[in-house]
Design a protein around this motif. Sequence first.
Motif, PDB file in Angstrom:
ATOM      1  N   ARG A   4      22.573 -11.331   3.646  1.00  0.00           N
ATOM      2  CA  ARG A   4      23.736 -11.646   2.819  1.00  0.00           C
ATOM      3  C   ARG A   4      23.929 -13.144   2.840  1.00  0.00           C
ATOM      4  O   ARG A   4      23.553 -13.815   3.791  1.00  0.00           O
ATOM      5  N   GLU A   5      24.539 -13.629   1.829  1.00  0.00           N
ATOM      6  CA  GLU A   5      24.871 -15.042   1.861  1.00  0.00           C
ATOM      7  C   GLU A   5      25.948 -15.247   2.906  1.00  0.00           C
ATOM      8  O   GLU A   5      26.915 -14.490   2.975  1.00  0.00           O
ATOM      9  N   ARG A   6      25.766 -16.258   3.702  1.00  0.00           N
ATOM     10  CA  ARG A   6      26.725 -16.511   4.774  1.00  0.00           C
ATOM     11  C   ARG A   6      27.975 -17.157   4.210  1.00  0.00           C
ATOM     12  O   ARG A   6      27.901 -18.130   3.478  1.00  0.00           O
ATOM     13  N   GLN A   7      29.074 -16.601   4.600  1.00  0.00           N
ATOM     14  CA  GLN A   7      30.357 -17.182   4.233  1.00  0.00           C
ATOM     15  C   GLN A   7      30.955 -17.781   5.487  1.00  0.00           C
ATOM     16  O   GLN A   7      30.796 -17.236   6.578  1.00  0.00           O
ATOM     17  N   PRO A   8      31.605 -18.914   5.346  1.00  0.00           N
ATOM     18  CA  PRO A   8      32.182 -19.522   6.549  1.00  0.00           C
ATOM     19  C   PRO A   8      33.197 -18.579   7.181  1.00  0.00           C
ATOM     20  O   PRO A   8      34.038 -17.996   6.497  1.00  0.00           O
ATOM     21  N   THR A   9      33.037 -18.411   8.490  1.00  0.00           N
ATOM     22  CA  THR A   9      33.964 -17.535   9.200  1.00  0.00           C
ATOM     23  C   THR A   9      35.191 -18.336   9.609  1.00  0.00           C
ATOM     24  O   THR A   9      35.085 -19.488  10.035  1.00  0.00           O
TER      25      THR A   9
END
Length: 140
Positions: free
Chosen positions: A26-31
Amino acid sequence: MPDVARPYTASNALEDTGQMPALFVRERQPTPPPPRATGPDYDRIQHGKEFVALRKTFRRFVFPMSLLFFTWYMMFVLLAAYAHDFMSRKVWGEVNVGMLLGLGQFASTILITIAYLKFTNKRLDPKVEALRASVGAGER
């Protein structure tokens, strides 16, 4: 490694190159940063006067006792290795000095444990309870 049981037929171009796409990516989204803990501030506690005094009290017992026991243990080992005549000297019956010093190792371990428990109950535990009460960290 090619499958030799069936004839070679490439089903797509990626198999020909050996570069398969990564699966389950998955595309990483900022946590978002984790929520600030509501518990005690351990860094402040560790550098506080009460905790420093607690560690000093602990070390004042543990380091000398450890040095004493290590010296006693090494004396026993060195005597057993190099003073055979002394260690084999009969005390009564078949009991010799080496046996008594060996049993003394067990006895000294038990005595050190008892001394540590008494020291902890008398000197450390009250300071720990006072420190817990001052920072509001009760039993969980």
